[in-house]
Each structure stands twice: as C-alpha cells, then as structure tokens.
Design an enzyme around this catalytic site. Structure first.
Site, PDB file in Angstrom:
ATOM      1  N   ARG A 175     -45.759 -74.172  49.113  1.00 48.69           N
ATOM      2  CA  ARG A 175     -46.573 -73.899  47.929  1.00 48.69           C
ATOM      3  C   ARG A 175     -45.611 -73.510  46.814  1.00 48.69           C
ATOM      4  O   ARG A 175     -44.538 -72.966  47.087  1.00 48.69           O
ATOM      5  CB  ARG A 175     -47.504 -72.709  48.181  1.00 48.69           C
ATOM      6  CG  ARG A 175     -48.484 -72.940  49.293  1.00 48.69           C
ATOM      7  CD  ARG A 175     -49.433 -71.777  49.399  1.00 48.69           C
ATOM      8  NE  ARG A 175     -50.398 -72.049  50.467  1.00 48.69           N
ATOM      9  CZ  ARG A 175     -51.585 -71.476  50.569  1.00 48.69           C
ATOM     10  NH1 ARG A 175     -51.960 -70.572  49.670  1.00 48.69           N
ATOM     11  NH2 ARG A 175     -52.403 -71.779  51.538  1.00 48.69           N
ATOM     12  N   ASP A 226     -45.957 -71.454  42.889  1.00 46.66           N
ATOM     13  CA  ASP A 226     -46.922 -70.809  41.996  1.00 46.66           C
ATOM     14  C   ASP A 226     -47.138 -71.617  40.726  1.00 46.66           C
ATOM     15  O   ASP A 226     -46.319 -72.465  40.373  1.00 46.66           O
ATOM     16  CB  ASP A 226     -46.401 -69.421  41.582  1.00 46.66           C
ATOM     17  CG  ASP A 226     -46.475 -68.433  42.725  1.00 46.66           C
ATOM     18  OD1 ASP A 226     -47.202 -68.694  43.706  1.00 46.66           O
ATOM     19  OD2 ASP A 226     -45.798 -67.397  42.627  1.00 46.66           O
ATOM     20  N   TYR A 247     -33.638 -71.520  45.795  1.00 46.43           N
ATOM     21  CA  TYR A 247     -34.322 -71.333  44.517  1.00 46.43           C
ATOM     22  C   TYR A 247     -33.319 -70.930  43.454  1.00 46.43           C
ATOM     23  O   TYR A 247     -32.287 -70.326  43.748  1.00 46.43           O
ATOM     24  CB  TYR A 247     -35.375 -70.221  44.617  1.00 46.43           C
ATOM     25  CG  TYR A 247     -36.672 -70.662  45.254  1.00 46.43           C
ATOM     26  CD1 TYR A 247     -37.667 -71.268  44.491  1.00 46.43           C
ATOM     27  CD2 TYR A 247     -36.917 -70.463  46.604  1.00 46.43           C
ATOM     28  CE1 TYR A 247     -38.869 -71.667  45.069  1.00 46.43           C
ATOM     29  CE2 TYR A 247     -38.110 -70.861  47.188  1.00 46.43           C
ATOM     30  CZ  TYR A 247     -39.076 -71.461  46.411  1.00 46.43           C
ATOM     31  OH  TYR A 247     -40.265 -71.858  46.977  1.00 46.43           O
ATOM     32  N   ARG A 301     -39.258 -63.880  42.774  1.00 42.37           N
ATOM     33  CA  ARG A 301     -39.560 -63.253  41.477  1.00 42.37           C
ATOM     34  C   ARG A 301     -39.474 -61.722  41.554  1.00 42.37           C
ATOM     35  O   ARG A 301     -39.116 -61.074  40.569  1.00 42.37           O
ATOM     36  CB  ARG A 301     -40.926 -63.717  40.974  1.00 42.37           C
ATOM     37  CG  ARG A 301     -40.894 -65.199  40.552  1.00 42.37           C
ATOM     38  CD  ARG A 301     -42.280 -65.821  40.459  1.00 42.37           C
ATOM     39  NE  ARG A 301     -43.126 -65.122  39.517  1.00 42.37           N
ATOM     40  CZ  ARG A 301     -44.438 -65.352  39.390  1.00 42.37           C
ATOM     41  NH1 ARG A 301     -45.033 -66.270  40.146  1.00 42.37           N
ATOM     42  NH2 ARG A 301     -45.139 -64.676  38.521  1.00 42.37           N
TER      43      ARG A 301
END
Lengths: 244, 244
Positions: free
Chosen positions: B50, B52, B110, B197
């Site tokens: 997934r 965001d 990431y 995050r």
C-alpha cells in the site's frame, strides 16, 4: 501610493496562462485574489508578459501600486501564505512610480525542456516535452544559432498573431544535454505569439530531416508560418529570466 | 494463464494511494482500468505495497495473470498509451506462476525528499516537504543510523496500525544534501503504517532540539507512538526500490 516590482515563479500546469480570462483560472487571478485578501483592497497587477496555458515561469515580474503601508517582506510572506503551492513570490521591491513590468521590459530568456527518452517520466508530467527518438543536441545548437539577429519573424508566429510589428532581435540561442534532458535556451528583446514553440518545432523538423540543415535564414525570409515546423506543446516551456 | 511482473513509477500527488478505494481515485484503479481496456477483460493486480495518499513511487512492482497472448513489450506500450501521464509502466516480464508482488517482496527502499529553503519552490509542489529552518544533514545521517537493526517498531507506527507483528529489520539509513535538497534513504525488510514518515519526523525533532541526540534506541524501547516525533507530510515520500 507606492509602486512595487514583484518577482515570482510558477508551475503553469494547472493554469490557463498568466492573463485573466473570464471562464478559466489564470495565474493573474490567483495572485490578484491573494494580494486582495492580504491588502484588503482590489489589486490589479501588470505582468511582464502573457504566457500560454500550461507554460511555466522560473522568473516572472509584475508591478502593482498600493496606498497600503505594507513592507516589501510583508508582500512576499503574506502573499505566499495565501497562494497555492504552485505559485511562489520570490522577491518584492519598491520602485519608481514610472516602472511598469511590461513597458520597461528590455528582454527575456525562455527555456524549452525536452525529456529525450522512449519511456515517459511521471515526475516530468506537464513539465517537459517527451521526445522518444534520437535528438542531436549539437545539431540543435548549431542550427538554432541561425535565429540570432534582428529579423522579421512573421513566419514564426501563430496565424492568430495580432502584433503589427513582427521584427524582433534574438540575442542568443543554445542547446545542451544533461543526461536524458535537453535544454534549449533562447533570449531576445521580445517574442511573438508561440514564437519559441515554433522555433523549437522547426529545429525538431531539422533533426528529423523533414527540413534541411541550414534552412532557417531562408525560412525567416519566407515569412510564411506554414513553411516552418510544428508548434511544440506548452509543457516544456519556461520563462527563465526577465531583463530590465 | 501467464503471470506477469510489472514495474512502474508514479507521481502520487493526484491519487489516494495505491490501493483501490470506493470513493477516491487510486493508482490501482487507474492501472486496472487501463489494462482492462487493453486486454478486453477484468484485470486485477497485486501490488507490492500500500502507499498513502500523495506518496510517490520511482519503482513499484505489481503482478497480474491473464489468458491473453499479449507480449511483455505489448503490456508496457499498450498500458502506457492508456494511462494518464503521471503513471508510467517501466518494464514487464513473464514470471513463474507462484510469483506474487507482495508475498515475495524481500525488502524496500524509501526516500524522503526535503526542500530545505525559506522560499517554496513551485516546481517541487507536492513532490517534497519544504523545511524553512537550518537542517544538519550530518546530524540526521548519524542519528538516523540508530534505526538500523531488528527491533519492535510499535512506537513508530500510527495509532490505527493494524499489524500484529511490529518487528522489522532496517538494513540501512543515510541522509545526504545536494544543494537545497536533503535526501533521507531508508531500506528494510518491511515498514509499518506511516513508519518512514514518523522516523523522519523524529529526526527533525532531534534537529530542532525537541528530542535529545542519541535518543532513538530509547524511543524504540518505549514502544509509545506519543514519545516519537510528528508524522511528516506524504509529499516528500518516494518508494524507491523493491527487492525480490
């Protein structure tokens, strides 16, 4: 009344150009609405240039006058806090009452950005023209330098061009490659409607062999829009610098 | 039935994440609609992860199966011709029937992109987090390396995290500056909801002195979301690489 010179940058992807229109959102409307809220009065700004829908600006200058006692820094910070994230006020200076962003403009530099790769880059969506086939930046540089000089560019202006005087001076042209990006830069004292995009389209025709090398002076002399190349999309066009 | 592994990139600014939702446009829906038109059948894809709303991917992998005789290259070219410009299929390969983009994924990298400048850049709108104050990338690099190892990261997961097993292995962390851009890269075998995050938000708290240097191991041990830093916005987050 004080007169202000304001420098801004914008990503034009979401706007129908700089100049106000009745039925479409423009950069001018966004800026005038933000400044109107900030100053509590109707603000009307004079831009240095029209730009087409989808065209970007790394440096765009406008002027406006107000009785409001706001500081230069207050204009920058206050307007930015009210503008959407794709427009940014970079600088603001009090200038002489006679300054007008368009009438005092001595010249401009535009850049046309080409993503020269067979697969599109989603991070350059609406920010560059994708060109899938081989592109010879040395050829573009050499051929493009033929635009330099003072000429009647009537043949490099869209059919709905309304300017009466179509003589312009192009002071420099360059094409450079950085990896998959090819940057074409052109500076001059003024540009006709769609002129840069037709110049770039003509160079791409020369790259593809649809027009012969060394043809540009002849094309200029023809003063016939249909003799030049296509008008490339607005996505890759950036107003880079404005000279006063 | 052949099984395909597809690699794509997307600018997530306009999407409510990867995974299908009832009332909002997602990358999965855009891809399934494009492939459905291409193949003339209902296509359902399995994504590697997934993401965001607003998060981007430089490399995202999904798998799908079809009876259609289309070639690998046909999937790339055909799907791209039907997708919007902010999504791009980069590659497609026939793989073993047992391959599943999520279950076979061994790890991910990431990147979090920060535009460290007092004035916002309209060309980084929705593509980076703007941070106006001084940011010490050497400090971020040193402190962030404390995340490396196998730990229970329960304290670095949003309150609505539903994962039962919150142990993850972080294999590398780095922070580097290129002019006004600061790039934080973190790789690991898996990530909890909002984990990257919250890691970045915690490092920014350390940079600001709101949390002391050298506190990260202790924060991990606390397993308390409220002890860590803020969740930074999705705009700066990119899924960079997916490992199999």
């Amino acid at each position: 009344m004080r007169n202000f010179k304001v420098t801004m940058a914008y990503n034009g992807a979401a706007y129908h150009g700089f100049q106000r229109q009745n039925n479409a959102m423009t950069v001018q409307q966004a800026v005038e609405e933000a400044m109107g809220k900030l100053l509590g009065e109707t603000v009307s700004v004079n831009g240095c240039s029209r730009t087409d829908a989808g065209v970007h600006a790394r440096e765009y200058v406008f002027s406006f006058s107000t009785e409001n006692a706001i500081t230069e820094k207050g204009v920058v910070i206050g307007t930015n806090s009210l503008l959407p994230g794709d427009i940014s006020i970079l600088d603001c200076k009090v200038v002489d009452d006679s300054f007008h962003a368009r009438y005092n403009c001595k010249g401009k530099e535009y850049e046309y950005l080409i993503h020269n790769h067979p697969v599109r880059d989603p991070f350059l969506n609406k920010m560059a023209m994708q060109y899938k086939y081989p592109l010879d930046e040395k050829l573009l540089d050499r051929e493009g330098k033929q635009f330099v000089g003072t000429y009647d560019f009537r043949g490099f202006c869209s059919a709905d061009c309304t300017q009466e005087n179509t003589v312009r001076t192009i002071s420099s042209f360059s094409a450079e490659r950085q990896g998959d990006l090819v940057r074409l830069k052109v500076a001059g004292n003024g540009f006709l409607y769609n002129m840069v995009r037709i110049m770039v389209g003509t160079l791409i025709y020369i790259n593809e062999g649809k027009l012969p090398q060394g043809c540009i002076k002849e094309l200029i002399e023809k003063k016939d829009r249909t003799a030049a190349g296509v008008t490339v999309p607005p996505d890759g066009l950036y107003l880079n610098k404005v000279y006063y």
